[in-house]
Design a protein around this motif. Structure first.
Motif, PDB file in Angstrom:
ATOM      1  N   MET A   1       0.853  -1.179   0.000  1.00 11.72           N
ATOM      2  CA  MET A   1       0.000   0.000   0.000  1.00 11.72           C
ATOM      3  C   MET A   1       0.897   1.239   0.000  1.00 11.72           C
ATOM      4  SD  MET A   1      -3.158   0.983   0.276  1.00 11.72           S
ATOM      5  CE  MET A   1      -4.014   2.473   0.599  1.00 11.72           C
ATOM      6  N   ILE A   2       0.608   2.183  -0.887  1.00  5.18           N
ATOM      7  CA  ILE A   2       1.391   3.419  -0.958  1.00  5.18           C
ATOM      8  C   ILE A   2       0.544   4.596  -0.490  1.00  5.18           C
ATOM      9  CG2 ILE A   2       2.586   5.032  -2.490  1.00  5.18           C
ATOM     10  CD1 ILE A   2       3.373   2.644  -4.223  1.00  5.18           C
ATOM     11  N   TYR A   3       1.107   5.368   0.420  1.00  2.00           N
ATOM     12  CA  TYR A   3       0.484   6.570   0.954  1.00  2.00           C
ATOM     13  C   TYR A   3       1.327   7.762   0.526  1.00  2.00           C
ATOM     14  CZ  TYR A   3      -1.587   3.104   4.157  1.00  2.00           C
ATOM     15  OH  TYR A   3      -2.231   2.027   4.689  1.00  2.00           O
ATOM     16  N   CYS A   4       0.700   8.915   0.345  1.00  2.00           N
ATOM     17  CA  CYS A   4       1.433  10.112  -0.089  1.00  2.00           C
ATOM     18  C   CYS A   4       1.369  11.223   0.949  1.00  2.00           C
ATOM     19  CB  CYS A   4       0.845  10.643  -1.395  1.00  2.00           C
ATOM     20  SG  CYS A   4       1.021   9.506  -2.773  1.00  2.00           S
ATOM     21  N   LEU A   5       2.476  11.927   1.093  1.00  2.00           N
ATOM     22  CA  LEU A   5       2.578  13.096   1.975  1.00  2.00           C
ATOM     23  C   LEU A   5       3.179  14.241   1.168  1.00  2.00           C
ATOM     24  CD1 LEU A   5       4.174  11.431   5.136  1.00  2.00           C
ATOM     25  CD2 LEU A   5       1.845  12.306   4.942  1.00  2.00           C
ATOM     26  N   SER A   6       2.727  15.462   1.410  1.00  2.00           N
ATOM     27  CA  SER A   6       3.256  16.588   0.641  1.00  2.00           C
ATOM     28  C   SER A   6       4.540  17.162   1.227  1.00  2.00           C
ATOM     29  CB  SER A   6       2.204  17.698   0.511  1.00  2.00           C
ATOM     30  OG  SER A   6       1.843  18.172   1.790  1.00  2.00           O
ATOM     31  N   THR A   7       4.772  16.963   2.518  1.00  4.66           N
ATOM     32  CA  THR A   7       5.982  17.525   3.131  1.00  4.66           C
ATOM     33  C   THR A   7       6.609  16.562   4.122  1.00  4.66           C
ATOM     34  OG1 THR A   7       4.744  18.569   4.927  1.00  4.66           O
ATOM     35  CG2 THR A   7       5.147  19.915   2.977  1.00  4.66           C
ATOM     36  N   LEU A   8       7.904  16.742   4.319  1.00  2.00           N
ATOM     37  CA  LEU A   8       8.617  15.989   5.351  1.00  2.00           C
ATOM     38  C   LEU A   8       8.360  16.633   6.705  1.00  2.00           C
ATOM     39  CD1 LEU A   8      12.107  15.466   3.678  1.00  2.00           C
ATOM     40  CD2 LEU A   8      10.508  13.671   4.339  1.00  2.00           C
ATOM     41  N   PRO A   9       8.481  15.852   7.770  1.00  2.00           N
ATOM     42  CA  PRO A   9       8.381  16.433   9.115  1.00  2.00           C
ATOM     43  C   PRO A   9       9.644  17.223   9.419  1.00  2.00           C
ATOM     44  CG  PRO A   9       9.037  14.156   9.279  1.00  2.00           C
ATOM     45  CD  PRO A   9       8.754  14.411   7.819  1.00  2.00           C
ATOM     46  N   PRO A  10       9.650  17.948  10.531  1.00  2.00           N
ATOM     47  CA  PRO A  10      10.920  18.534  10.971  1.00  2.00           C
ATOM     48  C   PRO A  10      11.916  17.400  11.245  1.00  2.00           C
ATOM     49  CG  PRO A  10       9.076  19.397  12.256  1.00  2.00           C
ATOM     50  CD  PRO A  10       8.548  18.267  11.436  1.00  2.00           C
ATOM     51  N   SER A  11      13.184  17.706  11.231  1.00  2.00           N
ATOM     52  CA  SER A  11      14.218  16.725  11.554  1.00  2.00           C
ATOM     53  C   SER A  11      14.031  16.234  12.986  1.00  2.00           C
ATOM     54  CB  SER A  11      15.586  17.387  11.405  1.00  2.00           C
ATOM     55  OG  SER A  11      16.600  16.554  11.897  1.00  2.00           O
ATOM     56  N   ASN A  12      14.528  15.040  13.286  1.00  2.00           N
ATOM     57  CA  ASN A  12      14.460  14.512  14.662  1.00  2.00           C
ATOM     58  C   ASN A  12      14.961  15.532  15.673  1.00  2.00           C
ATOM     59  OD1 ASN A  12      13.423  12.054  13.961  1.00  2.00           O
ATOM     60  ND2 ASN A  12      15.290  10.907  14.333  1.00  2.00           N
ATOM     61  N   ASN A  13      15.954  16.301  15.277  1.00  6.38           N
ATOM     62  CA  ASN A  13      16.547  17.293  16.184  1.00  6.38           C
ATOM     63  C   ASN A  13      15.586  18.427  16.525  1.00  6.38           C
ATOM     64  OD1 ASN A  13      18.877  15.751  15.826  1.00  6.38           O
ATOM     65  ND2 ASN A  13      19.519  17.003  14.091  1.00  6.38           N
ATOM     66  N   ALA A  14      14.493  18.561  15.761  1.00  9.25           N
ATOM     67  CA  ALA A  14      13.545  19.660  15.976  1.00  9.25           C
ATOM     68  C   ALA A  14      12.139  19.169  16.310  1.00  9.25           C
ATOM     69  CB  ALA A  14      13.519  20.552  14.740  1.00  9.25           C
ATOM     70  N   LEU A  15      12.002  17.932  16.764  1.00 12.83           N
ATOM     71  CA  LEU A  15      10.682  17.398  17.089  1.00 12.83           C
ATOM     72  C   LEU A  15      10.235  17.766  18.498  1.00 12.83           C
ATOM     73  CD1 LEU A  15      10.852  13.784  15.586  1.00 12.83           C
ATOM     74  CD2 LEU A  15       9.936  15.868  14.542  1.00 12.83           C
ATOM     75  N   PHE A  16      11.182  17.824  19.415  1.00 11.88           N
ATOM     76  CA  PHE A  16      10.835  18.034  20.822  1.00 11.88           C
ATOM     77  C   PHE A  16      11.681  19.130  21.435  1.00 11.88           C
ATOM     78  CE2 PHE A  16       9.921  13.622  19.758  1.00 11.88           C
ATOM     79  CZ  PHE A  16       8.598  13.518  20.161  1.00 11.88           C
ATOM     80  N   VAL A  17      11.112  19.749  22.459  1.00 15.19           N
ATOM     81  CA  VAL A  17      11.836  20.756  23.228  1.00 15.19           C
ATOM     82  C   VAL A  17      11.707  20.386  24.704  1.00 15.19           C
ATOM     83  CG1 VAL A  17       9.846  22.326  23.362  1.00 15.19           C
ATOM     84  CG2 VAL A  17      12.155  23.227  23.610  1.00 15.19           C
ATOM     85  N   LYS A  18      12.777  20.556  25.427  1.00 13.64           N
ATOM     86  CA  LYS A  18      12.774  20.232  26.856  1.00 13.64           C
ATOM     87  C   LYS A  18      12.589  21.529  27.644  1.00 13.64           C
ATOM     88  CE  LYS A  18      15.360  16.944  29.620  1.00 13.64           C
ATOM     89  NZ  LYS A  18      14.565  15.804  29.737  1.00 13.64           N
ATOM     90  N   VAL A  19      11.629  21.514  28.554  1.00 12.36           N
ATOM     91  CA  VAL A  19      11.372  22.647  29.440  1.00 12.36           C
ATOM     92  C   VAL A  19      11.436  22.099  30.856  1.00 12.36           C
ATOM     93  CG1 VAL A  19       9.755  24.459  30.112  1.00 12.36           C
ATOM     94  CG2 VAL A  19       9.902  23.753  27.714  1.00 12.36           C
ATOM     95  N   GLY A  20      12.519  22.428  31.544  1.00  8.42           N
ATOM     96  CA  GLY A  20      12.746  21.832  32.857  1.00  8.42           C
ATOM     97  C   GLY A  20      12.940  20.344  32.686  1.00  8.42           C
ATOM     98  N   LYS A  21      12.125  19.546  33.396  1.00  3.10           N
ATOM     99  CA  LYS A  21      12.213  18.094  33.276  1.00  3.10           C
ATOM    100  C   LYS A  21      11.219  17.526  32.265  1.00  3.10           C
ATOM    101  CE  LYS A  21      13.986  17.279  37.892  1.00  3.10           C
ATOM    102  NZ  LYS A  21      13.860  16.550  39.144  1.00  3.10           N
ATOM    103  N   ALA A  22      10.333  18.376  31.750  1.00  2.00           N
ATOM    104  CA  ALA A  22       9.301  17.917  30.815  1.00  2.00           C
ATOM    105  C   ALA A  22       9.776  18.077  29.366  1.00  2.00           C
ATOM    106  CB  ALA A  22       8.018  18.711  31.025  1.00  2.00           C
ATOM    107  N   THR A  23       9.263  17.217  28.503  1.00  2.00           N
ATOM    108  CA  THR A  23       9.571  17.271  27.075  1.00  2.00           C
ATOM    109  C   THR A  23       8.267  17.464  26.316  1.00  2.00           C
ATOM    110  OG1 THR A  23      11.436  15.771  27.403  1.00  2.00           O
ATOM    111  CG2 THR A  23      10.634  16.019  25.158  1.00  2.00           C
TER     112      THR A  23
END
Length: 133
Positions: A1-23
């Motif tokens: 099965m082939i699915y299509c997406l128009s854009t790539l996600p942000p890089s792994n390095n830009a998926l999450f942000v840490k604020v204190g102990k929370a992500t």
């Protein structure tokens, strides 16, 4: 099965942000998820106990956005979130790469059963066994 997406996600390095102990997911990641979910919700689920995933990215969409392998996890996780695949722990092989062009002109994500994947690998090995000498 082939699915299509128009854009790539942000890089792994830009998926999450840490604020204190929370992500937390970044704004860019949440925005990509929202857009991509709209694109994939029209597709039927892929049913296979074990599966392989191939992500084909048209070269023109690259635009020096980082290492290609940094996008695979977010793309596969999107399909889990959309309930199009059960769980990425059942993925036996994931590949991602640039191609000159895709049929749709978009990023194509293909899921194949493990049986199809192993048959393809066997065929490839048979075709190339004489090249190893």
């Amino acid at each position: 099965m082939i699915y299509c997406l128009s854009t790539l996600p942000p890089s792994n390095n830009a998926l999450f942000v840490k604020v204190g102990k929370a992500t937390y997911k970044t704004y860019e990641y949440n925005a990509w998820i929202a857009k991509a979910m709209q694109e994939v919700k029209r597709y039927p689920p892929f049913h296979a106990e074990k599966f392989a995933c191939d992500i084909m990215v048209p070269w023109w969409s690259h635009r020096n956005r980082g290492d290609i392998h940094n996008y695979a996890k977010a793309v596969i996780d999107l399909f889990v979130r959309a309930k199009l695949i059960k769980d990425d722990k059942h993925c036996i092989c994931a590949t991602i790469g640039y191609v000159i062009s895709t049929t749709s002109g978009k990023i194509e994500v293909e899921f194949r059963s493990s049986d199809e994947h192993f048959a393809d690998m066997q065929e490839y090995a048979e075709q190339h066994k004489d090249n190893s000498k």
